[in-house]
Design a protein around this motif. Structure first.
Motif, mmCIF file in Angstrom:
data_model
loop_
_atom_site.group_PDB
_atom_site.id
_atom_site.type_symbol
_atom_site.label_atom_id
_atom_site.label_comp_id
_atom_site.label_asym_id
_atom_site.label_seq_id
_atom_site.Cartn_x
_atom_site.Cartn_y
_atom_site.Cartn_z
ATOM 1 N N ASN A 103 -5.169 6.077 -10.073
ATOM 2 C CA ASN A 103 -4.102 5.538 -9.215
ATOM 3 C C ASN A 103 -3.463 4.308 -9.856
ATOM 4 O O ASN A 103 -2.266 4.280 -10.136
ATOM 5 C CB ASN A 103 -4.663 5.120 -7.846
ATOM 6 N N GLU A 104 -4.278 3.265 -10.038
ATOM 7 C CA GLU A 104 -3.715 1.962 -10.387
ATOM 8 C C GLU A 104 -3.289 1.838 -11.847
ATOM 9 O O GLU A 104 -2.319 1.154 -12.154
ATOM 10 C CB GLU A 104 -4.698 0.844 -10.009
ATOM 11 N N GLY A 105 -3.994 2.511 -12.750
ATOM 12 C CA GLY A 105 -3.607 2.455 -14.155
ATOM 13 C C GLY A 105 -2.208 3.019 -14.367
ATOM 14 O O GLY A 105 -1.390 2.468 -15.115
ATOM 15 N N PHE A 106 -1.921 4.108 -13.658
ATOM 16 C CA PHE A 106 -0.636 4.783 -13.844
ATOM 17 C C PHE A 106 0.488 4.130 -13.037
ATOM 18 O O PHE A 106 1.639 4.077 -13.485
ATOM 19 C CB PHE A 106 -0.781 6.274 -13.528
ATOM 20 N N ALA A 107 0.145 3.618 -11.843
ATOM 21 C CA ALA A 107 1.169 2.907 -11.055
ATOM 22 C C ALA A 107 1.593 1.640 -11.801
ATOM 23 O O ALA A 107 2.774 1.311 -11.878
ATOM 24 C CB ALA A 107 0.629 2.578 -9.664
ATOM 25 N N ARG A 108 0.608 0.930 -12.382
ATOM 26 C CA ARG A 108 0.946 -0.255 -13.167
ATOM 27 C C ARG A 108 1.744 0.145 -14.413
ATOM 28 O O ARG A 108 2.737 -0.507 -14.761
ATOM 29 C CB ARG A 108 -0.341 -1.012 -13.551
ATOM 30 N N VAL A 127 8.676 0.292 -7.575
ATOM 31 C CA VAL A 127 8.337 1.307 -8.582
ATOM 32 C C VAL A 127 6.838 1.607 -8.539
ATOM 33 O O VAL A 127 6.424 2.774 -8.574
ATOM 34 C CB VAL A 127 8.770 0.836 -9.991
ATOM 35 N N HIS A 128 6.010 0.552 -8.438
ATOM 36 C CA HIS A 128 4.551 0.729 -8.402
ATOM 37 C C HIS A 128 4.139 1.636 -7.236
ATOM 38 O O HIS A 128 3.414 2.625 -7.422
ATOM 39 C CB HIS A 128 3.875 -0.638 -8.282
ATOM 40 N N GLU A 129 4.612 1.316 -6.045
ATOM 41 C CA GLU A 129 4.194 2.080 -4.860
ATOM 42 C C GLU A 129 4.781 3.494 -4.866
ATOM 43 O O GLU A 129 4.133 4.443 -4.413
ATOM 44 C CB GLU A 129 4.564 1.337 -3.580
ATOM 45 N N LEU A 151 0.852 -1.187 0.000
ATOM 46 C CA LEU A 151 0.000 0.000 0.000
ATOM 47 C C LEU A 151 0.888 1.237 0.000
ATOM 48 O O LEU A 151 1.863 1.307 0.746
ATOM 49 C CB LEU A 151 -0.935 0.003 1.216
ATOM 50 N N GLU A 152 0.479 2.197 -0.818
ATOM 51 C CA GLU A 152 1.280 3.407 -1.053
ATOM 52 C C GLU A 152 1.154 4.423 0.077
ATOM 53 O O GLU A 152 1.041 5.621 -0.173
ATOM 54 C CB GLU A 152 0.874 4.015 -2.398
ATOM 55 N N THR A 153 1.149 3.953 1.335
ATOM 56 C CA THR A 153 1.039 4.851 2.484
ATOM 57 C C THR A 153 2.048 5.991 2.320
ATOM 58 O O THR A 153 3.210 5.758 2.007
ATOM 59 C CB THR A 153 1.252 4.038 3.774
ATOM 60 N N ALA A 178 5.384 5.221 -7.605
ATOM 61 C CA ALA A 178 4.611 5.965 -8.609
ATOM 62 C C ALA A 178 3.331 6.525 -7.997
ATOM 63 O O ALA A 178 2.875 7.621 -8.330
ATOM 64 C CB ALA A 178 4.274 5.062 -9.796
ATOM 65 N N HIS A 179 2.755 5.758 -7.044
ATOM 66 C CA HIS A 179 1.548 6.229 -6.360
ATOM 67 C C HIS A 179 1.789 7.518 -5.572
ATOM 68 O O HIS A 179 0.835 8.234 -5.268
ATOM 69 C CB HIS A 179 1.044 5.180 -5.371
ATOM 70 N N GLN A 180 3.023 7.810 -5.203
ATOM 71 C CA GLN A 180 3.258 9.040 -4.424
ATOM 72 C C GLN A 180 2.810 10.253 -5.244
ATOM 73 O O GLN A 180 2.325 11.240 -4.693
ATOM 74 C CB GLN A 180 4.726 9.160 -4.006
ATOM 75 N N VAL A 186 -8.465 -3.205 -13.467
ATOM 76 C CA VAL A 186 -8.167 -1.804 -13.162
ATOM 77 C C VAL A 186 -6.669 -1.545 -13.387
ATOM 78 O O VAL A 186 -6.272 -0.502 -13.891
ATOM 79 C CB VAL A 186 -8.582 -1.452 -11.722
ATOM 80 N N TYR A 187 -5.861 -2.562 -13.050
ATOM 81 C CA TYR A 187 -4.412 -2.436 -13.203
ATOM 82 C C TYR A 187 -3.980 -2.689 -14.650
ATOM 83 O O TYR A 187 -3.360 -1.831 -15.280
ATOM 84 C CB TYR A 187 -3.708 -3.451 -12.293
ATOM 85 N N ASP A 188 -4.292 -3.894 -15.150
ATOM 86 C CA ASP A 188 -3.723 -4.317 -16.439
ATOM 87 C C ASP A 188 -4.424 -3.670 -17.638
ATOM 88 O O ASP A 188 -3.779 -3.097 -18.500
ATOM 89 C CB ASP A 188 -3.778 -5.846 -16.560
HETATM 90 ZN ZN ZN Z 1 -1.371 0.305 -6.690
#
Ligand code: ZN
Ligand code: ARG
Length: 510
Positions: A339-344, A316-318, A293-295, A320-322, A394-396
């Motif tokens: 969130n998830e489209g871009f982090a992925r 990298v994924h987490e 989780l991108e806390t 990117a969420h920042q 949502v991710y892929d």
């Molecule tokens: Zn994520």
């Protein structure tokens, strides 16, 4: 933002004269902010600017007790208002006076101050509470992850309920001070920077401060026996990492991944612009979960993600969420693709950088991997529904949509959008529709069809290669039906969320 009614100056004056301010009747703040997926999350009638969370925790019994002080401003004349919380409350003060309170619904703490609060005035709320968070469940679920040496609060879309009362919705961001007293030998991790610690009579108090706006679900608390490391990036950004002392055989791979945080945040800054916060880092507690989780600034990782060796892709994924999720947050939970489209997608860029498959190759692989009759294609990444907020679509498919945008606007405009959006929207909230409008403005292209096709159609789009121009020597024509070779990064990328259950972060069917 609501469209304002256009009223002539004269009629506005007449209205003002007809309704003197003193006639306004205070009314209860709403029990939710009106998020269509989670109508009771967050509350109406006030806006929080700061949380001061001051707790004591006993790892042996899981007893958590203390006070949270909330600084807020009333956004309407209030007769009462709600906080979101599930632990036992002993006392509530509003502006220094004892207030009546009741726990209602799934997670509502209903507070009736001794006198009404006027719109625009400051409100200080002190909540005194205690509880065993690991024992409190909502529909069979707890966001408090108990470990052998303590516990962790980390989940999405809700985690705050189990450790501090809040206005629990990403649209109400605030700064945070977190101070926790624990037995000597135990460490406390939270967001931002440590502002010091003090020991006395067998107990140590740890203090953490987040000075940038932070959504409530991105606040984290981890208590346990950690090895804590501090460093700085070449550009001077403090890096704080922490590893449970009981990671066993996953210890090496966890460190070999998370210790690359400084390097990876610098690499991502090249795509997303200046890093938005004042520190960065991550921690790996001894939990059996399989998600990260991108806390904010202090990322939560699960040891399981490093069980097959180092995994820089999840880091990298987490990270990117920042930018995509933490600095620019969803306006409504249905905007989760932002969130998830871009982090992925950032993992695909990292794969390309590491020569483990290009973003286009991975997009092609996703497209071929799921046949048209697979349930994968029935989830609309642009509005997946509460039950599918964290589904792989949502991710892929969400990242295929990003690749389709790249192919439509061209690399130059695409990378301008990727960097410009988090810069323009820093510390704010946004919708998918606002992102589309921004991409249209920068690219000068109408993107309605593209967004409808990739984000809002519950079936497999008839657009292989995410609309990339066909390559001259693309191999035999019959290859269209065959599954392309698996990109070398594929398994690592999927491990980011390998243990996703039903795709609903909340863990109960809604
Ligand atoms: Zn994520
Ligand atoms: N935002 C997290 C990630 O993708 C997902 C958290 C999902 N939570 C869960 N309980 N499955 O990094």
């Amino acid at each position: 933002m609501r469209k304002r009614l256009i009223v002539s100056a004269a009629s506005a004056l007449a209205l003002l004269l007809a309704v003197p301010a003193s006639a306004a009747t205070p009314s209860p703040g709403a029990a939710g902010v009106g998020d269509p997926y989670y109508p009771t999350y967050g509350n109406g009638g006030y806006d929080v600017s700061h949380y001061d969370i001051r707790l004591k925790y006993q790892p042996a019994t899981d007893l958590l007790e203390g006070t949270t002080t909330i600084l807020a401003t009333a956004t309407q004349d209030l007769s009462r208002f709600n906080l979101d919380f599930v632990l036992d409350v002993q006392q509530v003060l509003v502006n220094g006076r004892a207030a009546r309170f009741a726990s209602t619904g799934e997670a509502e703490l209903e507070i009736t101050p001794d006198r009404p609060i006027a719109k625009g005035s400051p409100v200080t709320v002190v909540v005194r509470y205690s509880g065993v968070p690991g024992e409190v469940e909502r529909d069979g679920y707890s966001a408090w992850l108990r470990t052998p040496d303590g516990g962790v609060a980390a989940n999405e879309p809700v985690a705050a309920w189990w450790w501090f009362p809040s206005n629990d919705h990403p649209t109400d961001k605030a700064t945070f001070d977190v101070s926790v007293l624990v037995p000597d030998g135990t460490q406390v991790i939270s967001n931002g920077l440590s502002t010091g610690q003090s020991s006395r009579a067998g107990w140590t108090r740890y203090n953490w401060r987040q000075t940038k706006p932070q959504a409530t679900y991105l606040a984290t608390l981890a208590i346990g026996r950690f090895d804590v490391r501090t460093d700085t990036t070449p550009s001077g950004l403090p890096v704080i990492t922490a590893y449970s002392k009981d990671l066993g055989e996953n210890d090496g791979a966890a460190r070999a991944s998370v210790e690359r945080t400084g390097e990876l945040v610098d690499w991502l800054s090249g795509y997303f612009g200046e890093y938005p916060f004042t520190s960065v880092g991550g921690y790996v507690p001894n939990v059996p979960t399989g998600y990260a989780l991108e806390t904010q600034t202090q990322i939560f990782y699960s040891p399981a993600q490093f069980a097959r060796g180092a995994n820089t892709s999840v880091v990298v994924h987490e990270l990117a969420h920042q930018w995509y999720g933490d600095s620019v947050s969803v306006q409504r939970w249905s905007d989760i693709w932002l969130n998830e489209g871009f982090a992925r997608y950032s993992q695909w860029l990292w794969s390309e950088h590491e020569n483990e498959g290009t973003a286009q190759e991975i997009a092609d692989y996703v497209y071929s991997y799921y046949p048209a009759n697979d349930a994968f294609w029935t989830v609309k990444p642009g509005d997946p529904g509460a039950d599918h907020q964290f589904s792989s679509a949502v991710y892929d498919r969400g990242a295929v949509a990003v690749q389709a945008l790249r192919n439509t606007v061209g690399d130059e405009k695409f990378f301008q959008i990727l960097k410009g959006w988090p810069t323009e929207r820093r510390y704010g909230n946004a919708t998918v529709q606002q992102f589309q409008a921004y991409a249209e403005r920068i690219s000068g292209k109408k993107l309605g069809d593209l967004f409808t096709t990739w984000l809002f159609t519950p079936s497999k789009p008839a657009v292989p290669s995410a609309g990339a121009p066909a390559k001259a020597a693309a191999g035999p024509a019959s290859a269209a039906a065959a599954l392309p070779q698996e990109p070398r990064s594929w398994k690592k990328i999927q491990e980011t969320n390998s243990l996703h259950d039903n795709g609903s972060g909340h863990g109960h069917g809604r």
